[in-house]
Each structure stands twice: as C-alpha cells, then as structure tokens.
Design an enzyme around this catalytic site. Sequence first.
Site, PDB file in Angstrom:
ATOM      1  N   ASP A 107       0.849  -1.188   0.000  1.00  0.00           N
ATOM      2  CA  ASP A 107       0.000   0.000   0.000  1.00  0.00           C
ATOM      3  C   ASP A 107       0.887   1.241   0.000  1.00  0.00           C
ATOM      4  OD1 ASP A 107      -2.297   1.420   0.091  1.00  0.00           O
ATOM      5  OD2 ASP A 107      -2.662   1.138   2.223  1.00  0.00           O
ATOM      6  N   ASP A 198      14.186 -14.955 -11.798  1.00  0.00           N
ATOM      7  CA  ASP A 198      15.314 -15.564 -11.090  1.00  0.00           C
ATOM      8  C   ASP A 198      16.136 -14.490 -10.398  1.00  0.00           C
ATOM      9  OD1 ASP A 198      15.683 -17.964 -13.588  1.00  0.00           O
ATOM     10  OD2 ASP A 198      14.798 -15.989 -13.866  1.00  0.00           O
ATOM     11  N   GLU A 199      16.281 -13.452 -11.127  1.00  0.00           N
ATOM     12  CA  GLU A 199      17.096 -12.370 -10.604  1.00  0.00           C
ATOM     13  C   GLU A 199      16.683 -12.002  -9.185  1.00  0.00           C
ATOM     14  OE1 GLU A 199      17.934  -7.794 -11.861  1.00  0.00           O
ATOM     15  OE2 GLU A 199      17.181  -9.197 -13.380  1.00  0.00           O
TER      16      GLU A 199
END
Length: 627
Positions: A107, A198-199
């Site tokens: 938020d 993946d990073e």
Amino acid sequence: MESSKTTEDHTRSLLTRLAGPSTNKAGLQSVDKEKVNKIIYEVSKGSAFFENEVKRDAAVTEKINSMLSNYEKIKTQDLTADLVIVDTQLIELDQTRDLSQHICHIDMDAFYASVEERDRPELKSKPMAVGSLGMLTTANYEARKYGVRSAMPGYIAMRLCPQLIIVPNDFAKYTEVSGQIRRIFEKYDPDFSPMSLDEYVSTSELTVEAVIEQIRDEIFRETGLTASAGIAANKMLAKICSDINKPNGQYLLPNDRYAIMEFIAKLPVRKVSVFALKHETVCKSSVASRLLTGQIYIVLGYDISGIGRVTERILEALEVKTCGDIYTQRGILYKLLSPINFGFLLRVYLGIGSTKIESDGARKSISVERTFSTLSKEEDLYNKLKEIAMKLADDLKEENLKCKTITIKLKMPSFQTVTRSKTICRYIQTGHDIFKYDAELPVSLRLMGLRASSFISSDDTQNMGLKRFFSSIPPSEMTSPSKKAKTYPASQENELDRDGVDLIKITTNDDYACPVCTHVLKNIDNTQFNAHIDICLNTVELKTILTTQRSAIMPFSSTVIGHEIQHLSHAYLIFLRPSTTFSSSRKSCSVSGTNEPQHSPSPKLTTATGSSSLLNYFGNSSRQNPG
DNA sequence: CAATGAAGGACCC
DNA sequence: TACCAGGGTCCTTCAAGT
C-alpha cells in the site's frame, strides 16, 4: 446506568459520524480525537449536510434500538442448541483454512500527497493536503497530526489547521506514477517477465520479508515514494497487516494458526477490512502480490470492504469491540445477524480469508456523477444532465459496452439522495402510463449522476425492439404524448436505437395511433411513422416512476415530476423534477460491509443474492420468533 | 414459491 | 472568501408477477 444513555450517547455517535469515515488511519492515532470532533461539529453545525447526518444517525440509532430490544429477549433464552450449530460452523470453517502461501498487500503511503511532496520537497515539512476546499483526497502525515485526513472538506481542515496547504489533485500525474510502480511489479511477476524472476526470487535464501523489502526499496528508488506492506496467509490478513507499520514499514504475520488467532483476537473490529482482488485499476495506490513457493504473482486493483462506522456502532451495541468478542457473543450474533453477516464475522474471528487471485475482471457498472452549486432552472438541469449523459456514453463506448439498466441519481440541496433506475427492455415493455406533466415545480439539485449497468451483448439487444413492445403492450395502456417530444430530438448515431428498434411496416397510408404516445397520426407513410416512433421512443415523458412506484412507500407532499428519457448515443438521458420533500420511510440495512467475494469466481451473482436474501428472510424470522 | 427489479445503504480509496 | 467528491461492489428489503 444502561438505561440513562440518551442524549449523551446521541451526541457521541453524531460526533463520530461527523468525524468521517477514515478516523483510524495511520498517522491519526496521536491526535486528540475529542477535540477534533468537537471542532468539526462546531464548524458544520447547522449546515444542510449536518442536518442530513443527524437524520442518518438517528436512523442508525433506531435500528440499533430495535436490535437491542431483541437482544434483551434473546439474552434470557437458552442458546445451547444455537451454540452447537455455531460451533459446528466454526469447526467447518477452520478446516478451510489455507496456510500454504504468503500473500502480501503493498500500500503506498499517502499516495497523492507523497507524489506532491516528491515534486515540491518544501512541502514535506509542512501540513499539506491534496484536493480542494470542497473535499480533500489525502493528507500528508504532518497534516494528519492536526486531524486532517482524506475525505474531509478542505474548509474544515483549514479550521483544524489554519496553515494547511492545499494542493489541487493532479490525477494524470498519479496515474503516471502508478504506471511506474506497476512496471516494477511486472518485473517480479513471472507472467509478465519470467526472465527477471530468477534475478529476484530464485535466490531462495531470500525470505519473503526480504523480497518485499526489496520491492519496496525499488519502488522508493524509482519513484521516491514509500510503501507499506502486510504479509500474511490470506488477503484479509495481509490488508490488515499492511496498516500496522505504516508508513514505510511492513509486517509479517506468521502462517500459524495460533499466531493468527492471537493477532486477530485483540484487533478492534473497526480495523477489519477485507481485500479482494477485482478488476485491474491502474490509478490506485494499492497493490497486492502473492508469493508462492518462489513465484510472485502481482495483481493490481482491489475491491475492499470492511467494518465501518455504522457496523462498528452496531457491533458495539452488541458488546463486540474486538474480533475476539465475536466469539464471546457468537450466540447472540447468530440470532441477530443475517447468515451472510454472521458468516463473515466468524471468518474474521478465525482470521480466515480468501487466498485466491481470481482476477474475475468483468466490471458491473459505469457511472458519472457531478456535484455543482445548486441549480434550479429546468434548462440548467437539463443541460447538466446532458453533459453527464454524454460523458457516460463516451465511457461506455470506450469500454465497448452496452447497458440494459440506467440509474439516475439526484441529490437535493438537503443532501437527500434519490435514485431511479430502469432497465430498458422492461421499461419499453411495461409502457408506464405516460404522465401529463404537471405544474412547474422547480426543484434544486446539487448533484446529478447516471449509472449504466446490466451490460448486455449485442445479441440480446436484437429482441428488445418495437416488435416486442407491440406484442406485449395493449394499446389501452398508452396515454398522451410528451409535450416536449420535439424539443429534444433524437441523436443521429444512436447505436442502441438501431439495435433496439425494428422498423414497422405499414402498408397503406392511414391514420395510425402511435403506440408510444397514442397520438393519432393522420395520413402518414412508413417513413414518417417510423420517424415519429423514433422521436417518441427517444423522448418519452413518463408518468413518474416516483408517483406510480413509490407512493406506497414514500409519501409525497406535493406534486411530482415530469420525467423524460432520451436516448443519447448509448446512454439514456433522464430528466426529472421531483418534489423536494421525500420522507424516507425505509429502515436502514443491517450490518454490512461484510462482503469478501468468497471462493467460486463468478457463479450467478443474482441467484446467489436472491436466494441468500430469501434464506435470510426465512432464517431470521424463524429464528427470531422462536416460540 | 423462486426469480427479479428497484431503491437505499454501507464501505473502500 | 470558499462550506462535504466520484467511482465501484455488494447486501437487504419490498413488491409484484406466475
């Protein structure tokens, strides 16, 4: 002492009501609510708005009183059997608990205000709000210290904090920033960009919390704005948790039944709000994401409901202040509330919420409404309504939707609001008596709005035309024509008209009574006749729905309404002049805001509502009159 | 006796 | 000075029609 709570309680509830809906928001905990409420009260006292709130507050009070008298009766009863039912329900619900994943609600903090601060850093240290003197959309944390918050009229905020700086809304800018944020999320979402997944995530050492921190960090680097997050087992809990360390913080509630129950038990009911994902909305400050065994799904948009001012009052009267109290009072609640509301409370108590990402997107209605300084002249009102209708028509076109139902909303200077709606095919079929409009009765309005709903496919529109109209309406039901039929000619490119109106074949030139206005048209041919029908259908003056349909419910003090409906592109233009003195005799509804669209993505909503409503009715009456 | 339409509210941001 | 938004969703109650 219980019995002597009269005026004092009354003012207290009124003060709370006037204080507005968002008094428990982050940054407002430290303000002297008593003092703030008092000022708000003083400033607004005597205004039309104030008077209207008094009425509404009284309605809630009345409802609560009738509930309480029921409560007194039930208190003395033996609830053993009921408790068995409730406890069974609890056990069943508990078995649906899903702790298999984390759901995160992110938020943005004071979104609009933060954007403005970012662009004008000098505002950071000053109390500032976004909006206008009429209405604020949000306030920065500096301003919140004074009790200034969203949905508060600017001029009242100025009383609370004279040095307040009000910055006008710049929605284009906020939308742009939303886009930026969204792009960040897309990087994390395998559906959008599997590569970068993946990073960020496949480094499975990263805890959920670390991932969220990383996301928030990236949001900050990219936009200069802070976000808060809540991580928990389901959407409801995630939403609640995102508020805990606001601003610029996050909170993780472990996926552990005991921890969840502990957490929820202490929570004031008012803190409950339920996050459900609905159609995608870009220009919003909330974002939900779901982390599921190394994958993250990001979904934008929301549909939030919760326990608000009114429900809080009702629950308080039933001695429920925290979610834990729900359990203590479950017998009473079971007897007094509708099954839907009761079920909702049970789920709240258990901390069970939806864990689905049903992006069941179809939107249900589109509306346009405008507030203006009070207008009284018929012409002005008509023009305003026309504007609104055009806008709505544009919006519909943009979404490529056609609607079956049109609702008009009117707000009197007294803040009394009325809505009138009509579904087109029924409208045409029923052929309401057409009303000879009566004496000029200028009415003043401060708001008008139109809403389109019941969207239909173009297939459906084929059978809604004159043919059907002709076949179902006995000529005797038709009455006199609109005096104004030609004042508001049909719009040229009227798709709905084209779809909806079948041409009538008349073989000979003859006198023919128009089925809509019943005027006898002398010696006309096909084309002329059809042209006439077009006009009549486009501009029908109805005997007002208000008289015919509502008189039984709402007594009218004076004459009513000319009511015209005009096709305008996709939309209908409706014009009415109601009497100003509607006295609503309705009782207010029961506990609401309890709608977390549960599981099943979209099984016939209408059916669900209908049957639950009935269930409700029967269930309640049989339980409430137990002998 | 289910299904439906209409009107009014509650709630959220 | 200025005097309470606009866009949605869902729930509840009523009434009337077959």
